[in-house]
Design a protein around this motif. Structure first.
Motif, PDB file in Angstrom:
ATOM      1  N   ARG A 192      48.588  50.503  46.334  1.00  0.00           N
ATOM      2  CA  ARG A 192      47.856  49.633  47.259  1.00  0.00           C
ATOM      3  C   ARG A 192      46.411  49.450  46.800  1.00  0.00           C
ATOM      4  NH1 ARG A 192      48.496  47.098  52.230  1.00  0.00           N
ATOM      5  NH2 ARG A 192      46.622  45.836  52.471  1.00  0.00           N
ATOM      6  N   LEU A 193      45.788  50.524  46.334  1.00  0.00           N
ATOM      7  CA  LEU A 193      44.423  50.397  45.818  1.00  0.00           C
ATOM      8  C   LEU A 193      44.394  49.458  44.614  1.00  0.00           C
ATOM      9  CD1 LEU A 193      43.186  54.101  46.048  1.00  0.00           C
ATOM     10  CD2 LEU A 193      42.522  52.198  47.526  1.00  0.00           C
ATOM     11  N   GLY A 194      45.435  49.537  43.774  1.00  0.00           N
ATOM     12  CA  GLY A 194      45.522  48.628  42.634  1.00  0.00           C
ATOM     13  C   GLY A 194      45.650  47.180  43.073  1.00  0.00           C
ATOM     14  N   LYS A 195      46.447  46.931  44.113  1.00  0.00           N
ATOM     15  CA  LYS A 195      46.603  45.571  44.627  1.00  0.00           C
ATOM     16  C   LYS A 195      45.290  45.052  45.210  1.00  0.00           C
ATOM     17  CE  LYS A 195      51.560  45.814  45.672  1.00  0.00           C
ATOM     18  NZ  LYS A 195      52.583  45.840  46.751  1.00  0.00           N
ATOM     19  N   GLU A 196      44.550  45.945  45.865  1.00  0.00           N
ATOM     20  CA  GLU A 196      43.264  45.529  46.426  1.00  0.00           C
ATOM     21  C   GLU A 196      42.292  45.135  45.314  1.00  0.00           C
ATOM     22  OE1 GLU A 196      42.496  45.014  49.491  1.00  0.00           O
ATOM     23  OE2 GLU A 196      44.315  45.806  50.421  1.00  0.00           O
ATOM     24  N   ILE A 197      42.369  45.824  44.186  1.00  0.00           N
ATOM     25  CA  ILE A 197      41.530  45.464  43.037  1.00  0.00           C
ATOM     26  C   ILE A 197      41.916  44.080  42.523  1.00  0.00           C
ATOM     27  CG2 ILE A 197      41.058  46.016  40.607  1.00  0.00           C
ATOM     28  CD1 ILE A 197      41.145  48.972  41.403  1.00  0.00           C
ATOM     29  N   ASP A 198      43.226  43.807  42.463  1.00  0.00           N
ATOM     30  CA  ASP A 198      43.691  42.475  42.044  1.00  0.00           C
ATOM     31  C   ASP A 198      43.205  41.395  43.010  1.00  0.00           C
ATOM     32  OD1 ASP A 198      44.982  43.491  39.833  1.00  0.00           O
ATOM     33  OD2 ASP A 198      46.947  43.607  40.817  1.00  0.00           O
ATOM     34  N   TYR A 199      43.330  41.673  44.332  1.00  0.00           N
ATOM     35  CA  TYR A 199      42.903  40.701  45.331  1.00  0.00           C
ATOM     36  C   TYR A 199      41.410  40.395  45.189  1.00  0.00           C
ATOM     37  CZ  TYR A 199      47.300  41.863  47.735  1.00  0.00           C
ATOM     38  OH  TYR A 199      48.611  42.078  48.050  1.00  0.00           O
ATOM     39  N   ALA A 200      40.635  41.455  44.952  1.00  0.00           N
ATOM     40  CA  ALA A 200      39.179  41.293  44.859  1.00  0.00           C
ATOM     41  C   ALA A 200      38.745  40.753  43.509  1.00  0.00           C
ATOM     42  CB  ALA A 200      38.496  42.639  45.116  1.00  0.00           C
ATOM     43  N   GLN A 201      39.697  40.682  42.553  1.00  0.00           N
ATOM     44  CA  GLN A 201      39.390  40.259  41.183  1.00  0.00           C
ATOM     45  C   GLN A 201      38.215  41.076  40.643  1.00  0.00           C
ATOM     46  OE1 GLN A 201      38.833  35.958  41.534  1.00  0.00           O
ATOM     47  NE2 GLN A 201      41.021  35.637  41.173  1.00  0.00           N
ATOM     48  N   ALA A 202      38.286  42.384  40.900  1.00  0.00           N
ATOM     49  CA  ALA A 202      37.190  43.278  40.526  1.00  0.00           C
ATOM     50  C   ALA A 202      37.356  43.762  39.090  1.00  0.00           C
ATOM     51  CB  ALA A 202      37.169  44.487  41.466  1.00  0.00           C
ATOM     52  N   PRO A 203      36.284  43.728  38.302  1.00  0.00           N
ATOM     53  CA  PRO A 203      36.362  44.245  36.936  1.00  0.00           C
ATOM     54  C   PRO A 203      36.494  45.764  36.932  1.00  0.00           C
ATOM     55  CG  PRO A 203      34.102  43.676  37.480  1.00  0.00           C
ATOM     56  CD  PRO A 203      34.952  43.202  38.629  1.00  0.00           C
ATOM     57  N   ILE A 204      37.323  46.282  36.039  1.00  0.00           N
ATOM     58  CA  ILE A 204      37.518  47.727  35.941  1.00  0.00           C
ATOM     59  C   ILE A 204      36.283  48.361  35.305  1.00  0.00           C
ATOM     60  CG2 ILE A 204      38.937  49.579  34.964  1.00  0.00           C
ATOM     61  CD1 ILE A 204      40.328  47.955  37.143  1.00  0.00           C
ATOM     62  N   ALA A 205      35.743  49.367  35.967  1.00  0.00           N
ATOM     63  CA  ALA A 205      34.579  50.076  35.423  1.00  0.00           C
ATOM     64  C   ALA A 205      35.014  50.986  34.287  1.00  0.00           C
ATOM     65  CB  ALA A 205      33.917  50.903  36.526  1.00  0.00           C
TER      66      ALA A 205
END
Length: 250
Positions: free
Chosen positions: A198-211
């Motif tokens: 779910r956290l991974g999906k939220e990252i996809d939704y937010a289109q957040a760059p991986i640190a």
């Protein structure tokens, strides 16, 4: 949508959760990380991990590889000690109340999973915690002037932080999930692998760059730097003119 995460600093799955929470918070997603002690009955000094237990941790990280998003990575050094994380939870509870929770969460996670430090020891945590605690907003003398966040008996310094640890533990226990991390979002309660996904999906939704992976907490500032950056002070402590050494795990 806001998320609430319950996690322990010595849990392999929680390492990945901690990194994903960093990514989400940097992207402006509201995530409330609440630290809990997964194994409160461990000895004060923790417990040495057997060769089989270390192999089990390595296998768990290998399984977590399947969940990695592009750009994510996991530690490849397996700690020799399973710490009693009461002191780490106490430190985080203090940091949570004074505006430096993210710094301390990163620091505690990196100290254990990258350095193998005994994050259950107040003496081990004293130097690394000094920087972020001094930068916090506390008006309590021990925190504001000395950077103390953990008492000698591994509890918090302030009553507010102690109450926070008790509340978090009760909330987590009431969820009835022994697997960590636990993620609460939109009325759903997810744990373990489901929580990570779910956290991974939220990252996809937010289109957040991986640190990038967290830096070595013992890294000194660049040569010629008169005043260290806030990030470096957060890792290495307020008294930057002398380094610190993380005591080796017993």
């Amino acid at each position: 949508m806001s998320l609430t995460v319950y996690a322990d600093f010595s849990c392999p799955d929680c390492y990945l959760a901690a990194h994903r929470v960093d990514v989400l918070r940097a992207a402006g997603v509201a995530v409330d990380w609440r630290a809990v002690e997964l194994s409160p009955h461990l000895p004060v000094g923790g417990r040495k991990l057997s060769a089989d237990e270390q192999d089990g941790l390595a296998q768990r990280f290998a399984e977590l590889d399947e969940l990695l998003l592009p750009g994510e990575s996991l530690p490849r050094t397996i700690p020799a000690l399973l710490p009693k994380t009461e002191a780490a939870v106490s430190a985080y509870a203090e940091a949570y109340g004074i505006g430096v929770a993210d710094d301390v969460r990163r620091l505690l996670t990196a100290l254990y999973w990258q350095q193998g430090a005994d994050i259950g020891s107040p003496a081990v945590l004293r130097g690394p915690l000094e920087g972020p605690i001094l930068r916090g907003t506390s008006t309590v003398e021990a925190l504001r002037s000395s950077g103390y966040a953990v008492s000698v008996d591994r509890g918090p310094i302030t009553f507010e932080a102690w109450r926070r640890t008790v509340t978090w533990h009760r909330e987590w226990a009431a969820l009835g999930s022994s697997a960590l991390p636990v993620v609460l979002t939109g009325g759903a309660t997810l744990s373990g692998r489901d929580a990570l996904q779910r956290l991974g999906k939220e990252i996809d939704y937010a289109q957040a760059p991986i640190a990038p992976a967290w830096d070595d907490p013992r890294r000194f500032p660049p040569a010629g730097t008169a005043t260290p950056t806030a990030r470096w002070v957060s890792w290495c402590g307020g008294r930057w003119r002398r380094g610190f050494r993380v005591p080796a795990a017993r």
